[in-house]
Design a protein around this motif. Structure first.
Motif, PDB file in Angstrom:
ATOM      1  N   LEU A  87       0.823  -1.209   0.000  1.00 12.36           N
ATOM      2  CA  LEU A  87       0.000   0.000   0.000  1.00 12.36           C
ATOM      3  C   LEU A  87       0.858   1.261   0.000  1.00 12.36           C
ATOM      4  O   LEU A  87       0.573   2.214  -0.728  1.00 12.36           O
ATOM      5  CB  LEU A  87      -0.948  -0.013   1.203  1.00 12.36           C
ATOM      6  N   ALA A  88       1.904   1.277   0.808  1.00  7.18           N
ATOM      7  CA  ALA A  88       2.794   2.443   0.852  1.00  7.18           C
ATOM      8  C   ALA A  88       3.515   2.638  -0.484  1.00  7.18           C
ATOM      9  O   ALA A  88       3.638   3.772  -0.974  1.00  7.18           O
ATOM     10  CB  ALA A  88       3.809   2.277   1.985  1.00  7.18           C
ATOM     11  N   LEU A  90       2.534   1.572  -3.497  1.00  8.77           N
ATOM     12  CA  LEU A  90       1.572   1.980  -4.516  1.00  8.77           C
ATOM     13  C   LEU A  90       1.238   3.462  -4.392  1.00  8.77           C
ATOM     14  O   LEU A  90       1.146   4.177  -5.393  1.00  8.77           O
ATOM     15  CB  LEU A  90       0.303   1.140  -4.420  1.00  8.77           C
ATOM     16  N   LYS A  91       1.081   3.939  -3.168  1.00  9.84           N
ATOM     17  CA  LYS A  91       0.798   5.355  -2.948  1.00  9.84           C
ATOM     18  C   LYS A  91       1.995   6.223  -3.363  1.00  9.84           C
ATOM     19  O   LYS A  91       1.835   7.223  -4.053  1.00  9.84           O
ATOM     20  CB  LYS A  91       0.446   5.601  -1.487  1.00  9.84           C
ATOM     21  N   ALA A  92       3.178   5.819  -2.935  1.00  9.37           N
ATOM     22  CA  ALA A  92       4.380   6.598  -3.257  1.00  9.37           C
ATOM     23  C   ALA A  92       4.712   6.529  -4.749  1.00  9.37           C
ATOM     24  O   ALA A  92       5.233   7.488  -5.321  1.00  9.37           O
ATOM     25  CB  ALA A  92       5.563   6.110  -2.437  1.00  9.37           C
ATOM     26  N   GLN A  94       2.850   6.757  -7.192  1.00  8.98           N
ATOM     27  CA  GLN A  94       2.083   7.730  -7.966  1.00  8.98           C
ATOM     28  C   GLN A  94       2.818   9.058  -8.084  1.00  8.98           C
ATOM     29  O   GLN A  94       2.547   9.832  -8.990  1.00  8.98           O
ATOM     30  CB  GLN A  94       0.722   7.964  -7.317  1.00  8.98           C
ATOM     31  N   HIS A  95       3.735   9.319  -7.145  1.00  7.30           N
ATOM     32  CA  HIS A  95       4.383  10.621  -7.108  1.00  7.30           C
ATOM     33  C   HIS A  95       5.894  10.574  -7.286  1.00  7.30           C
ATOM     34  O   HIS A  95       6.478  11.493  -7.822  1.00  7.30           O
ATOM     35  CB  HIS A  95       4.063  11.319  -5.783  1.00  7.30           C
TER      36      HIS A  95
END
Length: 133
Positions: A87-88, A90-92, A94-95
């Motif tokens: 999850l971390a 995948l979130k990171a 994106q940026h």
């Protein structure tokens, strides 16, 4: 489900990440475009030690029955690590540094699903041929 391969794969992934983080913290931070001074290299080395500890745990547990109530702490620890890590990442991803994080996020996601199946299902009995019964 035969957990031996999954334990070996997770041990290999974490050992590789642990060795890189432990022995090349400055180079890793530089590659990611982060500051290589202050506390960051020490935190990366501590992260490497964590990875190496988990790698040796999985390596040593590769031959035991895992699933259901058997070796539940090992299965749940791996499930939590890979789920939260996926999850971390995948979130990171994106940026930041998607070229590095997306493949790692994919590997973490696959291992999270596999360890979820291991942790929350009973281990399947090995099939014994009828003539051996």
């Amino acid at each position: 489900m035969n957990t031996r391969f999954i334990m070996l794969a997770s041990a290999a992934l974490m050992a590789g990440l642990g060795l890189i983080a432990s022995f090349l913290p400055h180079e890793l931070l530089q590659q990611l475009g982060e500051e290589t001074t202050g506390i960051m290299p020490v935190l990366v080395q501590v992260l490497g030690a964590l990875y190496l500890g988990f790698a040796i745990l999985n390596w040593m547990a590769k031959g035991i029955l895992i699933g259901g109530i058997y070796a539940r702490p090992v299965a749940l620890g791996n499930f939590m690590h890979f789920l939260v890590g996926a999850l971390a990442l995948l979130k990171a991803g994106q940026h930041l540094h998607g070229y590095v994080l997306w493949p790692l996020a994919l590997g973490y996601s696959v291992l999270a699903v596999l360890f979820g199946l291991i942790a929350f299902r009973h281990p399947l009995a090995a099939k014994v041929p009828a003539d051996k019964v």
